[in-house]
Scaffold this active site. Structure first.
Site, PDB file in Angstrom:
ATOM      1  N   LYS A 171       0.846  -1.196   0.000  1.00 18.87           N
ATOM      2  CA  LYS A 171       0.000   0.000   0.000  1.00 18.87           C
ATOM      3  C   LYS A 171       0.885   1.250   0.000  1.00 18.87           C
ATOM      4  CE  LYS A 171      -1.596   2.653   3.228  1.00 18.87           C
ATOM      5  NZ  LYS A 171      -1.605   3.956   2.553  1.00 18.87           N
ATOM      6  N   GLU A 244       9.636   1.425  10.826  1.00 16.40           N
ATOM      7  CA  GLU A 244      10.725   2.371  10.539  1.00 16.40           C
ATOM      8  C   GLU A 244      10.113   3.759  10.618  1.00 16.40           C
ATOM      9  OE1 GLU A 244      13.947   1.964  10.083  1.00 16.40           O
ATOM     10  OE2 GLU A 244      13.870  -0.211  10.240  1.00 16.40           O
ATOM     11  N   CYS A 278      13.960  10.630   6.190  1.00 18.51           N
ATOM     12  CA  CYS A 278      14.017  10.271   7.611  1.00 18.51           C
ATOM     13  C   CYS A 278      15.415  10.459   8.158  1.00 18.51           C
ATOM     14  CB  CYS A 278      13.542   8.839   7.805  1.00 18.51           C
ATOM     15  SG  CYS A 278      14.404   7.645   6.778  1.00 18.51           S
ATOM     16  N   GLU A 375      10.802  17.032  14.375  1.00 17.38           N
ATOM     17  CA  GLU A 375      11.264  16.607  13.058  1.00 17.38           C
ATOM     18  C   GLU A 375      10.592  17.494  12.018  1.00 17.38           C
ATOM     19  OE1 GLU A 375       9.635  12.948  11.421  1.00 17.38           O
ATOM     20  OE2 GLU A 375      11.539  12.533  10.422  1.00 17.38           O
TER      21      GLU A 375
HETATM   22  P1  NAD Z   1       2.574   8.745   7.790  1.00 18.17           P
HETATM   23  O1  NAD Z   1       2.881   8.023   9.038  1.00 18.17           O
HETATM   24  O2  NAD Z   1       1.572   9.817   7.799  1.00 18.17           O
HETATM   25  O3  NAD Z   1       2.126   7.731   6.631  1.00 18.17           O
HETATM   26  C1  NAD Z   1       2.901   6.619   6.234  1.00 18.17           C
HETATM   27  C2  NAD Z   1       1.998   5.587   5.587  1.00 18.17           C
HETATM   28  O4  NAD Z   1       1.077   5.087   6.558  1.00 18.17           O
HETATM   29  C3  NAD Z   1       1.137   6.099   4.441  1.00 18.17           C
HETATM   30  O5  NAD Z   1       1.048   5.081   3.458  1.00 18.17           O
HETATM   31  C4  NAD Z   1      -0.214   6.333   5.117  1.00 18.17           C
HETATM   32  O6  NAD Z   1      -1.292   6.260   4.212  1.00 18.17           O
HETATM   33  C5  NAD Z   1      -0.266   5.180   6.100  1.00 18.17           C
HETATM   34  N1  NAD Z   1      -1.118   5.386   7.272  1.00 18.17           N
HETATM   35  C6  NAD Z   1      -1.597   6.549   7.783  1.00 18.17           C
HETATM   36  N2  NAD Z   1      -2.311   6.318   8.905  1.00 18.17           N
HETATM   37  C7  NAD Z   1      -2.279   4.971   9.118  1.00 18.17           C
HETATM   38  C8  NAD Z   1      -2.794   4.120  10.128  1.00 18.17           C
HETATM   39  N3  NAD Z   1      -3.503   4.590  11.150  1.00 18.17           N
HETATM   40  N4  NAD Z   1      -2.553   2.793  10.035  1.00 18.17           N
HETATM   41  C9  NAD Z   1      -1.808   2.295   9.034  1.00 18.17           C
HETATM   42  N5  NAD Z   1      -1.288   3.048   8.035  1.00 18.17           N
HETATM   43  C10 NAD Z   1      -1.510   4.380   8.083  1.00 18.17           C
HETATM   44  O7  NAD Z   1       4.011   9.279   7.296  1.00 18.17           O
HETATM   45  P2  NAD Z   1       4.328  10.218   6.068  1.00 18.17           P
HETATM   46  O8  NAD Z   1       3.931  11.611   6.450  1.00 18.17           O
HETATM   47  O9  NAD Z   1       3.795   9.581   4.829  1.00 18.17           O
HETATM   48  O10 NAD Z   1       5.926  10.095   6.019  1.00 18.17           O
HETATM   49  C11 NAD Z   1       6.793  10.909   6.727  1.00 18.17           C
HETATM   50  C12 NAD Z   1       7.329  10.204   7.963  1.00 18.17           C
HETATM   51  O11 NAD Z   1       7.937   8.967   7.609  1.00 18.17           O
HETATM   52  C13 NAD Z   1       8.421  10.996   8.665  1.00 18.17           C
HETATM   53  O12 NAD Z   1       8.225  10.975  10.061  1.00 18.17           O
HETATM   54  C14 NAD Z   1       9.699  10.234   8.320  1.00 18.17           C
HETATM   55  O13 NAD Z   1      10.756  10.416   9.221  1.00 18.17           O
HETATM   56  C15 NAD Z   1       9.195   8.839   8.269  1.00 18.17           C
HETATM   57  N6  NAD Z   1      10.097   7.998   7.485  1.00 18.17           N
HETATM   58  C16 NAD Z   1      10.849   7.050   8.130  1.00 18.17           C
HETATM   59  C17 NAD Z   1      11.749   6.279   7.425  1.00 18.17           C
HETATM   60  C18 NAD Z   1      12.603   5.245   8.108  1.00 18.17           C
HETATM   61  O14 NAD Z   1      13.150   4.376   7.435  1.00 18.17           O
HETATM   62  N7  NAD Z   1      12.750   5.283   9.409  1.00 18.17           N
HETATM   63  C19 NAD Z   1      11.861   6.438   6.042  1.00 18.17           C
HETATM   64  C20 NAD Z   1      11.081   7.415   5.424  1.00 18.17           C
HETATM   65  C21 NAD Z   1      10.181   8.172   6.156  1.00 18.17           C
END
Ligand code: NAD
Length: 476
Positions: A171, A244, A278, A375
């Site tokens: 997804k 992650e 990230c 962040e």
């Molecule tokens: P997000 O948490 O809003 O969304 C990530 C994914 O989760 C999306 O596909 C979203 O549709 C889905 N999602 C949203 N709510 C959900 C729920 N309740 N249950 C299951 N899935 C759900 O994050 P974002 O804004 O898309 O991405 C940015 C964040 O991701 C930043 O905090 C960044 O640091 C982190 N990030 C971490 C890594 C890593 O490897 N540690 C890599 C890239 C990004």
């Protein structure tokens, strides 16, 4: 592959379209780029059922056949790299240069992970008995990825999950579903039906996946707040989890660096992908002896960097990917302005359309300012002065996050000493963001749970199985 504007799910090896669709915007101009299918519960159920049906056959294939098929998917992606690069820039915003690296990197990831092997541990080998522990797959994996690196972060999950014999439902983020949906199309030509399914949908789809009774594991990349929700929701079915999550990575610059060569590296450490990474440097600690000259050079360098539509050849930094994140970053900047912090660059927003934020450097804010503790996930960087090693280690560790860090110095022994004291999953010395399929990437503290990449990452998609054989020559 041509991108004709038609996007469909991949379920059981076939294209599936839906009555409802999601609008996908180009963040560089806020115009509708395409419509992606919007999954209802029945689409998720169909994707999970297809993955479950394909599981015994896929698990039963010889390991070497799965290796060859995953490698072939990587090769196929490489063949279509140019088309994927164009589409990635349109939906994500990053420049063509970085899109190309992401697409080629994803293809390489699939091919390199496919070479990895699972260990077998022999616990006992005697005339009476042979006992060994193997690692067997879990079943159906639900992979959930964010919008900043939609292809690479998907490849991080697809390759190991499939290699060890699981099937998968991927997804993508509702903001960047297009490249993932097209990757599903490529996979239809390479993998057996049902092994790799891709569905896109709105905010409800993620929670439906995390509570789905027929998904055995969730591999999630995203924010820490959402990670906690995923863990809560997955508890009901006791799913395995890899999370992650976010980061607030420090970079520590010691006084013996060569300023002209280190400044561009520090700039890109923080601002690559418009700081939507990230592992981006989000707090830059500079020793007081070199603070002034480094800050001066950083300001000069940042003024030479072109921000704009990533599809234009001269642009180095694209827009913020979506309006929600854009508003969050603007709020952080506005808060810093209200707090009276000193802006070295940035402060005034750039005109739209498009979610553009100028490179914003903030001069030595207090440690408790939100631009330091939060962040940003956008191009806002606090520059922080320090005096001693003990002080900077304590300040670097004073965060609930623990994803990565970097240290910049000619004194390798001292840098190693500092690295050993940092509370985070990856420390780079004199470079940054060098990440390979064979090296573990783990978040400490609130930056995650579990590991991606390396043997530890591969094992996250398995469960140990110990087989004990009492040999026939010693009858029971
Ligand atoms: P997000 O948490 O809003 O969304 C990530 C994914 O989760 C999306 O596909 C979203 O549709 C889905 N999602 C949203 N709510 C959900 C729920 N309740 N249950 C299951 N899935 C759900 O994050 P974002 O804004 O898309 O991405 C940015 C964040 O991701 C930043 O905090 C960044 O640091 C982190 N990030 C971490 C890594 C890593 O490897 N540690 C890599 C890239 C990004």
């Amino acid at each position: 592959m041509t991108f004709d504007g038609a996007f469909s799910f991949t379920i059981d090896g076939a294209a599936v379209r839906t009555a409802n669709t999601l609008e996908v915007l180009n963040p560089a101009n806020e115009r509708v780029l395409a419509h992606a299918p919007d999954a209802g519960r029945e689409d998720l159920d169909a994707a999970v059922a297809a993955a479950r049906k394909a599981y015994p056959g896929w698990r039963g294939l010889p390991y070497s056949e799965r290796q060859a098929l995953i490698s072939a998917l990587g090769a196929k992606l490489q063949e279509h790299a140019d088309a994927f690069k164009q589409l990635l820039t349109l939906e994500q915003g990053k420049s063509h240069y970085w899109s190309q690296l992401e697409v080629v990197g994803s293809a390489m990831w699939l091919q390199m992970v496919a070479q990895q092997k699972l260990p077998v541990t022999v616990n006992e080998s005697t005339p009476e008995r042979h006992s060994e522990t193997r690692h067997v797959p879990l079943g159906v994996v639900g992979a959930i990825v964010p919008w900043n690196f939609p292809m690479l972060l998907a490849a991080f999950k697809i390759a190991p999950a499939l290699l060890v014999g699981n099937t998968i439902v991927l997804k993508p983020s509702p903001y960047t579903p297009l490249t993932a949906l097209k990757l599903g199309e490529l996979a239809r030509e390479v993998l057996p039906p049902g092994v790799f399914n891709v569905i896109s949908g709105g905010d409800q789809l993620g929670p439906w996946m995390t509570e789905h009774p027929d998904i055995n594991k969730i591999s999630f990349t995203g924010s820490t707040i959402t990670g906690r929700n995923v863990m809560r929701s997955a508890a009901g079915t006791l799913k395995r989890l890899t999370l992650e999550l976010g980061g607030n990575d420090p970079a520590i610059v010691l006084p013996d660096v060569d300023i002209p060569s280190v400044v561009p590296k520090l700039f890109w450490a923080a601002f690559l992908n418009s700081a939507q990474l990230c592992l981006a440097t989000k707090r830059l600690y500079i020793h007081e002896e070199v603070y002034e000259p480094i800050v001066e050079e950083l300001v000069k360098f940042s003024q030479s960097v072109k921000v704009g539509d990533g599809a234009r050849p001269d642009v180095q930094l694209g827009p913020i990917q979506n309006r929600r994140q854009y508003e969050r970053v603007l709020e952080l900047i506005e808060g810093a302005r209200r707090q009276g912090l000193t802006f070295l660059t940035g402060k005034t927003p750039m005109p739209g359309p498009g979610y553009f934020v100028p490179v914003t450097l903030i001069d030595n804010p207090p440690d408790d300012a939100p631009v330091v503790t939060e962040e940003a996930f956008g191009p806002v960087l606090p520059l922080l002065k320090f005096r001693s090693t003990d002080e900077v280690v304590a300040r670097a560790n004073d965060s609930s996050y623990g994803l990565g860090a970097s240290i910049w110095s000619r004194n390798e022994a001292l840098a190693q000493e500092i690295a050993a004291r940092l509370e985070c999953g990856t420390v780079w010395i004199n470079e940054i963001h060098y990440t390979m399929p064979n090296a573990a990437l783990a978040g400490h503290k609130q930056s995650g749970l579990g590991v991606e990449n390396g043997l530890d990452g591969l094992l996250e998609y398995t469960v140990p199985q110990t087989v004990v054989l009492r040999k026939a020559l010693n009858p029971v």
